[in-house]
Design an enzyme around this catalytic site. Structure first.
Site, short mmCIF file in Angstrom:
data_model
loop_
_atom_site.label_atom_id
_atom_site.label_comp_id
_atom_site.label_asym_id
_atom_site.label_seq_id
_atom_site.Cartn_x
_atom_site.Cartn_y
_atom_site.Cartn_z
CB CYS A 95 -1.00 -0.11 1.12
SG CYS A 95 0.04 0.09 2.94
CD1 TRP A 96 1.47 6.23 2.56
CD2 TRP A 96 2.17 6.94 -0.23
NE1 TRP A 96 2.23 7.55 2.22
CE2 TRP A 96 2.14 8.16 1.09
CE3 TRP A 96 1.64 7.17 -1.19
CZ2 TRP A 96 2.84 9.29 -0.17
CZ3 TRP A 96 2.06 7.91 -1.65
CH2 TRP A 96 2.85 9.04 -1.43
#
Length: 351
Positions: A95-96
């Protein structure tokens, strides 16, 4: 057991059966690892909804709502994009920043029995590697420039050289732009960060012990800016100059830009972006040629009265030596094939 890694080298990424980016579609569109697939655990709207509740309302309600949305989206992915994956499926999930979103999907995948790996630090780990390679250290490649005026087949020569086993770096393909007034391509250009990711991946796949041929560009390809290490390497690179008669270049340009040459309205729109210093009567004449479909005449006029003068005025910021010059009398495939052989003969010996 969920594994973690920070290795984003081409070999390490290739060891996984899929790179799964669980960020929202909007985040994915701005930049992503090459070859990644987007299986968001929160859509753009859901991410805004949960984030707004977390900041302006109840953190508990935000987490509960987020958990419900994530669970539903994971179920949809298991029954959709992941439904045909075999027992030995080896995904890399991120993800981020390698936090809750990636671990939510990874936890379910681990329970399914898939040997899943999470990219520690998430997308930010990838972005740090890109920035370090393209901005923070010198480019460790021996670049050889193909230089020359508009329409002399430099981009086509890259393809001929690649077919001969020569390493090439096609900046225009990576930027999805042909680097000229009429250079727009279907789909538009990638975001700057996505262009840099594509460039980083392309460079990482090259052998630094062998020369790499690249077309001489300005510091921008369309609206995309060449990263500092690439531009600095190009300014000191050895160069091979390509040239051909204006008439041959004009005919070649019309053929190479057939997609726009058959659309006079697009040509006229592109002409509106010409520099303002050009006489209005001249530009109006070119618009008239476009409206009449006289693309060969227009191409020749543009080469003689716009592109070639601009090429001469600009000079060159490059300080590297010239390895040789190749003058083409024609731009047909046989001539380009012969030119590619001559370019190959001028390349320095591999280390």
């Amino acid at each position: 057991m969920i594994r973690t890694t920070t290795d984003v080298s081409p070999a390490a990424l290739a060891a996984h059966d899929a790179i799964i980016d669980v960020r929202s579609p909007g985040e994915f569109a701005q930049d992503h690892l090459p070859g990644a697939i987007n299986l968001p655990v929160l859509t753009d709207a859901e991410r805004v909804e949960v984030g707004t509740e977390y900041v302006q309302g109840s953190k508990f309600l935000a987490r509960r709502r987020g958990a419900a949305l994530v669970a539903r989206n994971i179920v949809a992915h298991l029954e959709g994009a992941l439904a045909d994956r075999p027992a030995g499926f080896r995904p890399l999930v991120h993800c981020w920043r390698g936090g809750q979103r990636s671990h939510a999907l990874a936890t379910v995948m681990d329970q399914v029995g898939w040997p899943v790996t999470v990219l520690d630090g998430g997308y930010r780990t990838w972005r740090r590697a890109v920035v370090e390679a393209l901005y923070d250290r010198p480019l460790r490649l021996k670049l050889i420039l193909l230089d020359g005026p508009t329409g002399c087949g430099k981009t086509a020569l890259l393809g001929h050289l690649a077919a001969r086993g020569i390493q090439t770096l096609d900046l225009e393909a990576l930027a999805n732009h042909r680097g000229s007034l009429f250079g727009a391509m279907p789909g538009g250009q990638p975001a700057q960060k996505l262009f840099e990711s594509r460039l980083f991946a392309a460079i990482a796949a090259l052998d630094p012990a062998r020369p790499v041929v690249v077309e001489a560009e300005s510091s921008k390809v369309g609206a995309r800016v060449l990263p500092r290490s690439v531009w600095e390497a190009m300014t000191v690179a050895d160069a091979i100059e390509i040239d051909a008669p204006a008439e041959a270049r004009a005919a070649y340009t019309v053929a190479a830009y057939a997609d726009i040459a058959t659309d006079p309205e697009r040509v006229v729109a592109a002409l509106s972006r010409l520099p303002r210093h050009l006489p209005r009567t001249t530009v109006d004449g070119w618009r008239g040629l476009a409206a009449e479909g006289r693309m060969a005449d227009l191409a020749l006029d543009l080469i003689r009265d716009h592109y070639d003068p601009a090429y001469r005025r600009a000079g060159s910021p490059r300080t590297g030596p010239r390895l040789g010059q190749i003058s083409l009398t024609g731009m047909d495939p046989a001539a380009l094939t012969a030119a590619a052989a001559r370019v190959e003969s001028l390349l320095p010996q591999e280390n």
